[in-house]
Design a protein around this motif. Structure first.
Motif, mmCIF file in Angstrom:
data_model
loop_
_atom_site.group_PDB
_atom_site.id
_atom_site.type_symbol
_atom_site.label_atom_id
_atom_site.label_comp_id
_atom_site.label_asym_id
_atom_site.label_seq_id
_atom_site.Cartn_x
_atom_site.Cartn_y
_atom_site.Cartn_z
ATOM 1 N N ILE A 1 0.432 5.233 9.543
ATOM 2 C CA ILE A 1 -0.849 5.402 9.784
ATOM 3 C C ILE A 1 -1.292 4.465 10.790
ATOM 4 N N GLY A 2 -0.497 4.293 11.631
ATOM 5 C CA GLY A 2 -0.966 3.490 12.984
ATOM 6 C C GLY A 2 -0.729 2.044 13.159
ATOM 7 N N GLU A 3 -0.345 1.469 12.163
ATOM 8 C CA GLU A 3 -0.252 0.044 12.038
ATOM 9 C C GLU A 3 1.146 -0.363 13.245
ATOM 10 N N ASN A 4 0.912 -1.643 13.715
ATOM 11 C CA ASN A 4 1.822 -2.213 14.547
ATOM 12 C C ASN A 4 2.827 -3.005 13.598
ATOM 13 N N ILE A 5 2.236 -3.804 12.562
ATOM 14 C CA ILE A 5 3.262 -4.652 12.001
ATOM 15 C C ILE A 5 3.028 -4.399 10.501
ATOM 16 N N THR A 6 4.009 -3.959 9.917
ATOM 17 C CA THR A 6 4.089 -3.605 8.446
ATOM 18 C C THR A 6 4.666 -4.964 7.729
ATOM 19 N N THR A 7 3.796 -5.401 6.783
ATOM 20 C CA THR A 7 4.302 -6.730 6.006
ATOM 21 C C THR A 7 4.657 -6.505 4.696
ATOM 22 N N ARG A 8 5.236 -7.522 4.210
ATOM 23 C CA ARG A 8 5.336 -7.657 2.532
ATOM 24 C C ARG A 8 5.167 -9.080 2.147
ATOM 25 N N GLY A 9 4.592 -9.173 0.831
ATOM 26 C CA GLY A 9 4.424 -10.277 0.290
ATOM 27 C C GLY A 9 3.182 -11.109 0.903
ATOM 28 N N ILE A 10 2.121 -10.626 1.551
ATOM 29 C CA ILE A 10 0.870 -11.131 1.675
ATOM 30 C C ILE A 10 -0.293 -10.060 1.326
ATOM 31 N N ASP A 11 -1.089 -10.545 0.784
ATOM 32 C CA ASP A 11 -2.575 -9.753 0.210
ATOM 33 C C ASP A 11 -3.240 -9.931 1.475
ATOM 34 N N LEU B 1 0.866 -1.151 0.046
ATOM 35 C CA LEU B 1 -0.085 -0.019 0.119
ATOM 36 C C LEU B 1 0.779 1.379 -0.150
ATOM 37 N N HIS B 2 2.061 1.125 0.775
ATOM 38 C CA HIS B 2 2.996 2.483 0.587
ATOM 39 C C HIS B 2 3.273 2.702 -0.736
ATOM 40 N N ASP B 3 3.981 1.674 -1.264
ATOM 41 C CA ASP B 3 4.248 1.656 -2.804
ATOM 42 C C ASP B 3 3.088 2.348 -3.697
ATOM 43 N N GLU B 4 1.967 1.819 -3.364
ATOM 44 C CA GLU B 4 0.731 2.413 -4.250
ATOM 45 C C GLU B 4 0.326 3.943 -3.836
ATOM 46 N N LEU B 5 0.562 4.273 -2.567
ATOM 47 C CA LEU B 5 0.354 5.634 -2.311
ATOM 48 C C LEU B 5 1.416 6.384 -2.740
ATOM 49 N N ALA B 6 2.618 5.968 -2.811
ATOM 50 C CA ALA B 6 3.685 6.898 -3.394
ATOM 51 C C ALA B 6 3.587 7.172 -4.663
ATOM 52 N N THR B 7 3.014 6.181 -5.825
ATOM 53 C CA THR B 7 2.662 6.689 -7.146
ATOM 54 C C THR B 7 1.850 7.585 -7.176
ATOM 55 N N GLN B 8 1.016 7.981 -6.216
ATOM 56 C CA GLN B 8 -0.102 8.979 -6.046
ATOM 57 C C GLN B 8 0.450 10.320 -5.404
ATOM 58 N N GLN C 1 3.293 10.411 1.092
ATOM 59 C CA GLN C 1 4.621 9.924 1.502
ATOM 60 C C GLN C 1 4.198 9.169 2.879
ATOM 61 N N VAL C 2 4.295 7.989 2.689
ATOM 62 C CA VAL C 2 3.681 7.194 4.000
ATOM 63 C C VAL C 2 4.563 5.842 4.120
ATOM 64 N N GLY C 3 5.052 5.703 5.335
ATOM 65 C CA GLY C 3 5.998 4.710 5.505
ATOM 66 C C GLY C 3 5.425 3.902 6.655
ATOM 67 N N PRO C 4 6.260 2.912 7.276
ATOM 68 C CA PRO C 4 5.772 1.903 8.354
ATOM 69 C C PRO C 4 5.448 2.900 9.425
ATOM 70 N N GLY C 5 4.557 2.561 9.997
ATOM 71 C CA GLY C 5 4.061 3.129 11.491
ATOM 72 C C GLY C 5 3.127 4.431 11.127
#
Length: 184
Positions: A87-97, A71-78, A81-85
């Protein structure tokens, strides 16, 4: 045959106060039936302020917030500037839908932690306070016009443990029939 990376943890975050953004940490400790140790949303009963106002005794189905870094990648194309933490998440993942997982999927994270997915995070207007237009950017519609919420998933901690960036995640789907995620 190319190596396919395992689903993994990119970053971990927590915050003692009810602030929108959570601070990055080198690790977080998940406590069974409670959530993230030292996080404002840790507890058996709901801690989200708007939900506490409605019913402070309801079960806390939002102990852990997981967000896919894609989602960070998608938002960057728009232009966001959003990175881990952020928007309030505890765990940022990669490779899972995460958004396509059925309710009650179990995520085995690191050596011992297990989080059961309870539902979708319902994006709120605080997103626009963080960056104008962000709320609309994490919402879309499918071909049938149904609302798609992209702001991650919520879960409860079944088995505690310490979670680190780079920990692998094993996805265990529940028995059929699968129930789609709804906002919690």
């Amino acid at each position: 045959m190319p190596d396919i990376p395992l689903p993994s943890v990119i970053a971990v975050s927590k915050g003692r106060a009810h602030t929108f953004t959570k601070a990055l940490h080198g690790s977080i400790t998940l406590l069974a039936a409670l959530g993230v140790e030292g996080d404002a949303h840790c507890g058996v009963t709901v801690k989200h302020r708007s939900r506490v106002a409605k019913d402070p005794l309801q079960a806390n189905l939002r102990q852990v917030h997981l967000l896919h870094s894609e989602l960070h990648d998608e938002l960057a194309t728009q232009g966001f500037q959003v990175g881990p933490g952020h928007i309030g998440e505890n765990i940022t993942t990669r490779g899972i839908d995460l958004l396509q997982l059925p309710r009650s999927t179990r995520l085995h994270i690191g050596a011992t932690a297990v989080v059961e997915v309870t539902g979708l995070r319902n994006p709120c207007s605080q997103l626009d306070a963080f960056q104008a237009g962000l709320m609309a950017a994490v919402l879309s519609r499918d071909e049938q016009g149904r609302l798609i919420r992209k702001a991650g998933v919520m879960g409860i901690v079944l088995c505690g443990g310490v979670v680190f960036p780079d920990d692998h995640i094993i996805v265990a789907l529940p028995d059929q029939p699968h129930q789609p995620l709804e906002p919690v």
